[in-house]
Design a protein around this motif. Structure first.
Motif, short mmCIF file in Angstrom:
data_model
loop_
_atom_site.label_atom_id
_atom_site.label_comp_id
_atom_site.label_asym_id
_atom_site.label_seq_id
_atom_site.Cartn_x
_atom_site.Cartn_y
_atom_site.Cartn_z
N ALA A 28 58.10 41.99 45.80
CA ALA A 28 57.27 42.90 45.01
C ALA A 28 56.60 42.15 43.87
O ALA A 28 57.19 41.25 43.28
N ASP A 29 55.37 42.58 43.55
CA ASP A 29 54.65 41.97 42.44
C ASP A 29 55.25 42.38 41.10
O ASP A 29 55.20 41.64 40.13
N ALA A 30 55.79 43.59 41.04
CA ALA A 30 56.39 44.09 39.80
C ALA A 30 57.58 44.97 40.16
O ALA A 30 57.55 45.68 41.16
N VAL A 31 58.61 44.92 39.35
CA VAL A 31 59.81 45.75 39.54
C VAL A 31 60.11 46.44 38.23
O VAL A 31 60.14 45.80 37.18
N ALA A 32 60.32 47.75 38.28
CA ALA A 32 60.63 48.52 37.07
C ALA A 32 61.90 49.31 37.32
O ALA A 32 61.86 50.38 37.93
N PRO A 33 63.03 48.79 36.87
CA PRO A 33 64.28 49.56 37.04
C PRO A 33 64.22 50.84 36.22
O PRO A 33 63.83 50.81 35.05
N HIS A 74 55.71 55.89 31.24
CA HIS A 74 55.40 54.49 31.53
C HIS A 74 54.25 54.32 32.51
O HIS A 74 54.06 53.24 33.07
N TRP A 75 53.50 55.39 32.77
CA TRP A 75 52.45 55.36 33.80
C TRP A 75 51.47 54.21 33.58
O TRP A 75 51.16 53.46 34.51
N GLU A 76 50.95 54.07 32.38
CA GLU A 76 49.96 53.03 32.12
C GLU A 76 50.54 51.64 32.30
O GLU A 76 49.89 50.75 32.84
N CYS A 77 51.76 51.44 31.85
CA CYS A 77 52.41 50.14 32.01
C CYS A 77 52.63 49.84 33.50
O CYS A 77 52.39 48.73 33.97
N LEU A 78 53.07 50.85 34.25
CA LEU A 78 53.34 50.66 35.68
C LEU A 78 52.06 50.35 36.45
O LEU A 78 52.02 49.43 37.27
N THR A 79 50.99 51.11 36.18
CA THR A 79 49.74 50.84 36.90
C THR A 79 49.16 49.50 36.47
O THR A 79 48.56 48.80 37.29
N GLY A 80 49.36 49.13 35.21
CA GLY A 80 48.89 47.82 34.76
C GLY A 80 49.62 46.69 35.48
O GLY A 80 49.02 45.71 35.92
N ALA A 81 50.95 46.83 35.62
CA ALA A 81 51.75 45.81 36.29
C ALA A 81 51.40 45.74 37.78
O ALA A 81 51.47 44.68 38.40
N ALA A 82 51.03 46.90 38.35
CA ALA A 82 50.69 46.95 39.77
C ALA A 82 49.28 46.46 40.03
O ALA A 82 48.90 46.22 41.17
N GLY A 83 48.46 46.37 38.98
CA GLY A 83 47.10 45.89 39.16
C GLY A 83 46.11 46.98 39.53
O GLY A 83 45.01 46.70 39.96
N GLY A 84 46.50 48.23 39.35
CA GLY A 84 45.56 49.32 39.64
C GLY A 84 46.28 50.62 39.84
O GLY A 84 47.51 50.67 39.75
N PRO A 85 45.54 51.68 40.08
CA PRO A 85 46.19 52.99 40.23
C PRO A 85 47.00 53.07 41.52
O PRO A 85 46.71 52.40 42.50
N PHE A 86 48.01 53.90 41.49
CA PHE A 86 48.84 54.11 42.68
C PHE A 86 48.14 55.06 43.63
O PHE A 86 47.43 55.99 43.21
N THR A 87 48.33 54.83 44.91
CA THR A 87 47.74 55.71 45.92
C THR A 87 48.80 56.46 46.71
O THR A 87 48.53 57.51 47.27
#
Ligand SMILES: [Zn+2]
Length: 150
Positions: A28-33, A74-87
């Motif tokens: 995974a590119d990013a992991v958020a426990p 944490h939505w903004e941090c999560l989408t930032g770490a993922a590189g874009g909005p979630f689908t």
């Protein structure tokens, strides 16, 4: 990545280190426990019984609220770490063939308004196998990548 403790001189635990080496960059590119629990506390009990047979409705409500609040805060941090909005939202299915959708699908996916993908565990690998496998789970078409054959 499990985020458990690692030995002195290591950045991740032994199993995660083995997965990192075997994956060759495919982790995974990013992991958020979201949650961990201390043994013999209410939260540890909730994590143990939310998907029991029968599941605990109270545990499901508590964990659903925790997950949705975490995602909202944490939505903004999560989408930032993922590189874009979630689908989509994906839950990792049981490797022991529990029937039906994963409980997190109704506890989280339906509440955040994202469509859920339902990957399946590849029956070619034993349920107790914890080694890294690029074909351990397969997503339904058109989300399937590569030549996975679950
Ligand atoms: Zn680990």
């Amino acid at each position: 990545m499990c985020r458990s403790t690692a030995g002195a001189g290591y950045t991740v635990c032994f199993p995660c280190g083995q997965h990192r080496q075997a994956a060759q960059g495919l982790l995974a590119d990013a992991v958020a426990p979201i949650a961990y629990a201390i043994k013999r506390t209410q939260h540890a009990h909730s994590l143990a019984v939310y998907k029991a047979t029968p599941p605990s409705a109270q545990a499901k409500r508590s964990l659903s609220s925790l997950a949705v609040m975490f995602i909202a805060f944490h939505w903004e941090c999560l989408t930032g770490a993922a590189g874009g909005p979630f689908t989509h939202l994906v839950t990792v299915p049981s490797t022991r063939s529990r029937p039906g959708p994963h409980p997190l699908e109704s506890m989280v996916a339906e509440r955040v308004g994202l469509p859920a993908l339902r990957p399946i565990a590849n029956p070619a690998h034993p349920a107790e196998d914890r080694g890294f496998r690029t074909d351990r789970f397969c997503c339904p078409a058109p989300f399937r990548r590569g030549a996975g054959s679950c």
